[in-house]
Scaffold this motif. Structure first.
Motif, PDB file in Angstrom:
ATOM      1  N   MET A   1     -44.583  -3.101  41.265  1.00  0.00           N
ATOM      2  CA  MET A   1     -44.581  -4.439  41.855  1.00  0.00           C
ATOM      3  C   MET A   1     -46.016  -4.916  42.073  1.00  0.00           C
ATOM      4  N   ASN A   2     -46.331  -6.086  41.554  1.00  0.00           N
ATOM      5  CA  ASN A   2     -47.665  -6.666  41.740  1.00  0.00           C
ATOM      6  C   ASN A   2     -47.694  -7.422  43.066  1.00  0.00           C
ATOM      7  N   LEU A   3     -48.288  -6.812  44.068  1.00  0.00           N
ATOM      8  CA  LEU A   3     -48.266  -7.392  45.409  1.00  0.00           C
ATOM      9  C   LEU A   3     -49.266  -8.517  45.599  1.00  0.00           C
ATOM     10  N   CYS A   4     -49.971  -8.884  44.527  1.00  0.00           N
ATOM     11  CA  CYS A   4     -50.884 -10.027  44.595  1.00  0.00           C
ATOM     12  C   CYS A   4     -50.426 -11.167  43.691  1.00  0.00           C
ATOM     13  N   ASP A   5     -49.248 -11.021  43.114  1.00  0.00           N
ATOM     14  CA  ASP A   5     -48.705 -12.076  42.250  1.00  0.00           C
ATOM     15  C   ASP A   5     -47.978 -13.105  43.108  1.00  0.00           C
ATOM     16  N   TYR A   6     -48.307 -14.378  42.896  1.00  0.00           N
ATOM     17  CA  TYR A   6     -47.768 -15.459  43.728  1.00  0.00           C
ATOM     18  C   TYR A   6     -46.240 -15.456  43.719  1.00  0.00           C
ATOM     19  N   ASP A   7     -45.639 -15.425  42.550  1.00  0.00           N
ATOM     20  CA  ASP A   7     -44.174 -15.479  42.459  1.00  0.00           C
ATOM     21  C   ASP A   7     -43.525 -14.239  43.071  1.00  0.00           C
ATOM     22  N   THR A   8     -44.140 -13.079  42.872  1.00  0.00           N
ATOM     23  CA  THR A   8     -43.614 -11.837  43.452  1.00  0.00           C
ATOM     24  C   THR A   8     -43.644 -11.909  44.969  1.00  0.00           C
ATOM     25  N   ILE A   9     -44.746 -12.417  45.514  1.00  0.00           N
ATOM     26  CA  ILE A   9     -44.874 -12.536  46.970  1.00  0.00           C
ATOM     27  C   ILE A   9     -43.815 -13.470  47.521  1.00  0.00           C
ATOM     28  N   ARG A  10     -43.658 -14.614  46.890  1.00  0.00           N
ATOM     29  CA  ARG A  10     -42.657 -15.584  47.346  1.00  0.00           C
ATOM     30  C   ARG A  10     -41.257 -14.984  47.333  1.00  0.00           C
ATOM     31  N   ALA A  11     -40.922 -14.301  46.256  1.00  0.00           N
ATOM     32  CA  ALA A  11     -39.590 -13.696  46.143  1.00  0.00           C
ATOM     33  C   ALA A  11     -39.404 -12.585  47.181  1.00  0.00           C
ATOM     34  N   LEU A  12     -40.426 -11.770  47.364  1.00  0.00           N
ATOM     35  CA  LEU A  12     -40.383 -10.666  48.333  1.00  0.00           C
ATOM     36  C   LEU A  12     -40.180 -11.190  49.745  1.00  0.00           C
ATOM     37  N   LEU A  13     -40.967 -12.181  50.124  1.00  0.00           N
ATOM     38  CA  LEU A  13     -40.869 -12.728  51.471  1.00  0.00           C
ATOM     39  C   LEU A  13     -39.539 -13.445  51.673  1.00  0.00           C
ATOM     40  N   GLY A  14     -39.061 -14.092  50.618  1.00  0.00           N
ATOM     41  CA  GLY A  14     -37.771 -14.779  50.701  1.00  0.00           C
ATOM     42  C   GLY A  14     -36.619 -13.814  50.920  1.00  0.00           C
TER      43      GLY A  14
END
Length: 285
Positions: A1-14
């Motif tokens: 998981m790329n924890l600095c990727d914008y889309d990944t962060i948004r999905a993770l937090l969501g």
């Protein structure tokens, strides 16, 4: 998981229903080079136990975990704990400790968690409590070094040379115990959401002994803090306000014995100057 990727962060937090807290100063990195560079600058290796403060979703934690023997991350925001449980699952040498770092006994924590390892600190510090955290780290001798990201303006003050107008009593306090080094800037656009300031990374290495010898450390720091009490006033005026037990004549006489001009300001003094001045004032009583 790329924890600095914008889309990944948004999905993770969501997935975890997380919402940013302005009061906690939460800003998550979106440039993977930054946590890599901070972890590399820390010098962490398999012989180190790293204390991290405020891991967020864990991009720096992951980088540290790939280098250190163990990483203990203290997180105050309970809503981030399930997020970290997901993102840190691949790293068996990472432990998340819920709590307020300012209330924890860090020496006891390090002794318990880092047995057989050299304790150190690496963190992206919350800007609103940078000074009390740094003061606590300086006061915990088991930590030989700390590498932290803080507000650039604060970093510049802390790493300012002795006798510089940029410095202050806290920068001198830090330099008394540690050797601070300014490493690199981190622009605001490297974060989500972007803060209103530029950040910077500094590294502080503990001295084998304090920078100067003093007779009475508590009084030395009292004089040093007093010199900055009235920053725009002369040293004599500031000390007269800070040290009511001393007359202006005693203060001016002590300054003269130290070779300090009567119009000098506290910001122009070095640690050696303050050590001499504290000794001269002690002798005046």
């Amino acid at each position: 998981m790329n924890l600095c990727d914008y889309d990944t962060i948004r999905a993770l937090l969501g997935r975890h229903g997380f919402h940013f807290s302005k009061s906690m100063g939460q800003n998550f990195l979106i440039d993977p080079q930054v946590p890599y560079d901070i972890a590399a600058a820390s010098g962490a290796d398999e012989h180190c136990g790293v204390l991290e403060i405020g891991p967020g979703i864990g991009p720096l934690t992951a980088q540290l975990a790939q280098r250190a023997g163990k990483v203990v991350s203290v997180e105050l925001d309970a809503s981030l704990l399930p997020v970290l449980a997901e993102t840190m699952a691949p790293y068996h040498n990472v432990e998340i400790v819920p709590g307020d770092v300012l209330r924890l006994d860090l020496a006891a924590l390090a002794a318990e968690k880092f047995q057989g390892l050299t304790p150190m600190v690496c963190a992206n510090l919350p800007y609103n409590i940078t000074t009390p955290i740094l003061e606590k780290l300086v006061g915990t001798p088991c930590f030989e070094r700390f590498t932290v990201m803080i507000q650039k303006e604060v970093a510049q003050r802390l790493c300012a040379p002795e006798g510089s107008a940029q410095g202050g009593s806290f920068s001198l306090f830090l330099r008394y115990y540690m050797e601070p080094e300014y490493l690199f800037d981190v622009p605001a656009d490297r974060f989500l959401p972007p803060p209103k300031v530029t950040s910077a990374v500094i590294r502080c290495v503990r001295r084998s002994r304090p920078a100067v010898e003093v007779e009475d450390e508590a009084f030395f720091f009292k004089v040093m803090r007093g010199a900055f009490l009235l920053r725009r006033k002369t040293l004599a005026n500031s000390l007269a306000a800070a040290l009511p037990a001393y007359s202006r004549a005693q203060i001016q006489s002590a300054m003269e014995r130290c070779g300090l001009p009567p119009t000098v300001r506290g910001e122009a003094l070095t640690l050696r100057d303050f050590a001499l001045l504290a000794s001269a004032l002690k002798a005046a009583t």
